[in-house]
Design a protein around this motif. Structure first.
Motif, mmCIF file in Angstrom:
data_model
loop_
_atom_site.group_PDB
_atom_site.id
_atom_site.type_symbol
_atom_site.label_atom_id
_atom_site.label_comp_id
_atom_site.label_asym_id
_atom_site.label_seq_id
_atom_site.Cartn_x
_atom_site.Cartn_y
_atom_site.Cartn_z
ATOM 1 N N ARG A 1 -26.308 -7.062 -6.539
ATOM 2 C CA ARG A 1 -27.035 -7.716 -5.274
ATOM 3 C C ARG A 1 -25.884 -7.954 -4.098
ATOM 4 O O ARG A 1 -26.194 -7.846 -2.900
ATOM 5 C CB ARG A 1 -27.331 -9.234 -5.821
ATOM 6 C CG ARG A 1 -28.223 -9.964 -4.622
ATOM 7 C CD ARG A 1 -28.699 -11.246 -4.936
ATOM 8 N NE ARG A 1 -29.523 -11.940 -4.006
ATOM 9 C CZ ARG A 1 -29.981 -13.168 -4.124
ATOM 10 N NH1 ARG A 1 -29.906 -13.746 -5.182
ATOM 11 N NH2 ARG A 1 -30.783 -13.561 -3.269
ATOM 12 N N ALA B 1 -35.344 -11.850 -5.840
ATOM 13 C CA ALA B 1 -34.156 -10.994 -5.535
ATOM 14 C C ALA B 1 -33.529 -10.618 -7.101
ATOM 15 O O ALA B 1 -33.089 -9.671 -7.237
ATOM 16 C CB ALA B 1 -33.010 -11.524 -4.544
ATOM 17 N N THR B 2 -33.445 -11.696 -7.800
ATOM 18 C CA THR B 2 -32.654 -11.706 -9.206
ATOM 19 C C THR B 2 -33.591 -10.756 -10.074
ATOM 20 O O THR B 2 -32.951 -9.948 -10.575
ATOM 21 C CB THR B 2 -32.748 -12.971 -9.815
ATOM 22 O OG1 THR B 2 -31.802 -14.097 -9.032
ATOM 23 C CG2 THR B 2 -31.789 -12.960 -11.334
ATOM 24 N N THR C 1 -26.073 -8.789 -12.416
ATOM 25 C CA THR C 1 -27.050 -8.643 -11.339
ATOM 26 C C THR C 1 -26.424 -9.002 -10.043
ATOM 27 O O THR C 1 -26.817 -8.746 -8.829
ATOM 28 C CB THR C 1 -28.330 -9.547 -11.763
ATOM 29 O OG1 THR C 1 -28.967 -8.926 -12.915
ATOM 30 C CG2 THR C 1 -29.576 -9.460 -10.756
ATOM 31 N N TYR D 1 -33.058 -7.063 -8.714
ATOM 32 C CA TYR D 1 -31.424 -6.314 -9.087
ATOM 33 C C TYR D 1 -31.426 -6.127 -10.406
ATOM 34 O O TYR D 1 -30.975 -5.303 -10.988
ATOM 35 C CB TYR D 1 -30.564 -7.104 -8.333
ATOM 36 C CG TYR D 1 -30.585 -6.815 -6.875
ATOM 37 C CD1 TYR D 1 -30.268 -5.576 -6.317
ATOM 38 C CD2 TYR D 1 -30.845 -8.116 -6.036
ATOM 39 C CE1 TYR D 1 -30.519 -5.526 -4.967
ATOM 40 C CE2 TYR D 1 -31.059 -7.949 -4.673
ATOM 41 C CZ TYR D 1 -30.753 -6.632 -4.253
ATOM 42 O OH TYR D 1 -30.867 -6.679 -2.611
ATOM 43 N N GLU E 1 -36.433 -6.822 -3.378
ATOM 44 C CA GLU E 1 -36.287 -8.182 -3.661
ATOM 45 C C GLU E 1 -37.563 -8.848 -3.856
ATOM 46 O O GLU E 1 -37.280 -9.989 -3.824
ATOM 47 C CB GLU E 1 -35.466 -8.817 -2.637
ATOM 48 C CG GLU E 1 -34.131 -8.237 -2.531
ATOM 49 C CD GLU E 1 -32.825 -9.094 -1.606
ATOM 50 O OE1 GLU E 1 -33.360 -9.956 -0.919
ATOM 51 O OE2 GLU E 1 -32.129 -8.864 -1.613
ATOM 52 N N SER F 1 -25.843 -6.441 -0.301
ATOM 53 C CA SER F 1 -25.731 -7.125 0.849
ATOM 54 C C SER F 1 -24.457 -6.641 1.595
ATOM 55 O O SER F 1 -24.535 -6.930 2.805
ATOM 56 C CB SER F 1 -25.331 -8.598 0.320
ATOM 57 O OG SER F 1 -25.029 -9.399 1.289
#
Length: 140
Positions: A76, A54-55, A72, A58, A50, A80
């Protein structure tokens, strides 16, 4: 209308459920395994999961793994959910798993862990390695 969803004359009011945006997608075993492999390789290459964001992480994963028609956000969310399942299983192992191992043996414990979290071994490798690397980075 009162707290129970009844009008003043006692009639019930039906509440509408919020509709999901888009159909729910079923991830293939191959896709999940590729995601886990990607995360493991990230750590083995001394990179952080990440990061930088994080964006971005992914998005890059989706491009590298050629996950077409998957946003995305969905990738994610899948990671999670995998992590949540792993943590829940880890907590179970810490609290009651020892009794299973003592009563039925180590193979029964392993079977129960995999029943609760099918990717437990891979996730344990990833998040175990992740926590070790995280500790090393904070101590330097």
């Amino acid at each position: 209308m009162n707290k129970r969803g009844l009008t003043s004359n006692g009639e019930s009011i039906k509440r509408c459920r919020k509709a999901r945006a888009g159909a729910q997608r079923r991830w293939t075993t191959e896709e999940v395994n590729n995601i886990l492999k990607y995360m493991k390789n990230t750590l083995l290459n001394n990179l952080q999961i990440e990061k930088p964001t994080a964006t971005a992480y992914y998005h890059q994963m989706n491009v590298q793994l050629q996950l077409k028609d998957i946003t995305t956000e969905k990738t994610r969310a899948k990671v999670s959910n995998l992590k949540a399942s792993y943590i829940q299983t880890l907590n179970w192992r810490e609290t009651t798993g020892q009794g299973v191992e003592e009563e039925q043996g180590e193979s029964s414990l392993k079977a129960e862990l995999l029943k609760r979290c099918p990717h437990f071994e891979e996730l344990d490798e990833i998040f175990g390695l992740f926590s070790i690397l995280k500790k090393q980075l904070t101590h330097h």
